[in-house]
Write a protein that holds these residues in place. Structure first.
Motif, PDB file in Angstrom:
ATOM      1  N   HIS A 124      -9.840 -57.705  35.348  1.00  0.00           N
ATOM      2  CA  HIS A 124      -8.728 -59.513  35.475  1.00  0.00           C
ATOM      3  C   HIS A 124      -8.594 -60.056  36.520  1.00  0.00           C
ATOM      4  N   GLY A 176     -13.408 -53.602  32.808  1.00  0.00           N
ATOM      5  CA  GLY A 176     -13.004 -55.079  32.411  1.00  0.00           C
ATOM      6  C   GLY A 176     -12.477 -55.120  34.048  1.00  0.00           C
ATOM      7  N   ALA A 198     -15.570 -58.781  30.447  1.00  0.00           N
ATOM      8  CA  ALA A 198     -14.411 -59.871  31.079  1.00  0.00           C
ATOM      9  C   ALA A 198     -14.244 -60.584  29.333  1.00  0.00           C
ATOM     10  N   THR A 247      -8.138 -65.092  33.089  1.00  0.00           N
ATOM     11  CA  THR A 247      -8.783 -64.216  33.174  1.00  0.00           C
ATOM     12  C   THR A 247      -8.120 -62.343  33.070  1.00  0.00           C
TER      13      THR A 247
END
Length: 287
Positions: A206, A204, A243, A22
């Protein structure tokens, strides 16, 4: 983008899954994604911050609005790292006291079923050796593409730290021990927004789980849920956390589902077809 540790959540993932799928490599690309969720297609208005960025860039450079947009959004043909670099290097046309992510460094710890978890913004001089070591793990390097000398990871970090604050790199500290790396970013101001119907303040994430000993035992799903809910608690203007794991990585997608995300759409990014995963404020007590 970095994956989720789905081995205990889905029952099928290898122990390296959360080190992988991700992160920046699966960042925005050149072709448009398609949404199958009609609810996700209602609000296509550009965020005020993005309009301000474009206007400020045009005024500073004396160029046309189209040129400012290209500069702010990055070169779509340059790949994921190039595009994220284009976003980070663009000087902010926002006031210095206007924090785009509501001061991640001040969010504090949050309790999780596996311990007390804290997102601690990265300090290069303190954290670079550890992050560079994680980036050189083959399971991580396959997706993040930041293996090599410390200077490679340092450049990636500084592009965010020296940018306008739309992406904040953090260490994930569990019960006092650094064990993961996270990037909390404004998805609506990122080039990812080209590929799905972004809404203002979409946030978002990661991530990668750093140590092999922490992979393959369900930490990924637990921490994904905890961090997504932490974002929603600390960012009242944010209605969704998003994501985009690789669609082929079934264990990773399963981990997001286990963490209370829903599958929204398939999106075409430069290097992969991704599963757009969404955790909605309105649904978080149900999923």
């Amino acid at each position: 983008m970095p994956p989720t540790d789905a081995s205990t959540d889905a029952g099928t993932a290898p122990a390296t899954e959360l080190a992988t799928d991700t992160g920046p490599r699966s960042g925005p690309g050149s072709s448009s994604g398609t949404s199958t969720d009609s609810e996700d297609t209602l609000d296509l208005r550009l965020p005020d911050e993005l309009i301000a960025l474009f206007a400020g860039e045009a005024g500073t450079r004396g160029g046309a609005t189209g040129d400012a947009t290209a500069e702010a959004m990055g070169d779509a043909s340059g790949g994921a790292r190039g595009e994220r670099r284009g976003m980070a290097e663009n000087p902010a046309a926002t006031p210095a006291d206007d924090d785009l992510l509501d001061h991640v460094g001040g969010w504090g710890p949050t309790a999780t079923p596996v311990g007390v978890f804290h997102l601690v913004p990265v300090r290069v001089e303190r954290d670079l050796p550890l992050i560079a070591r994680w980036m050189n793990d083959p399971a991580v390097a396959e997706f993040w593409e930041l293996a090599g000398p410390e200077s490679v990871a340092e450049e990636h970090l500084r592009l965010q730290l020296d940018g306008d604050g739309r992406s904040v790199p953090c260490l994930g500290v569990l019960d006092g021990a650094p064990m993961s790396y996270w990037e909390i970013y404004r998805a609506d101001l990122d080039v990812l927004a080209r590929h799905y119907p972004a809404r203002p303040h979409d946030t978002g994430i990661h991530l990668l789980i750093g140590g092999v000993a922490n992979r393959g035992r369900g930490l990924g799903s637990t921490l994904l849920r905890a961090v997504a809910d932490h974002v929603l608690n600390k960012r009242p203007s944010c209605a969704r956390v998003v994501a985009e794991p690789d669609l082929r990585n079934t264990p990773s997608v399963s981990a997001f589902l286990s963490a209370g995300f829903r599958f929204s759409a398939e999106v075409d990014l430069p290097d992969k077809r991704a599963a757009l995963m969404v955790r909605d404020r309105a649904l978080r007590d149900l999923l």
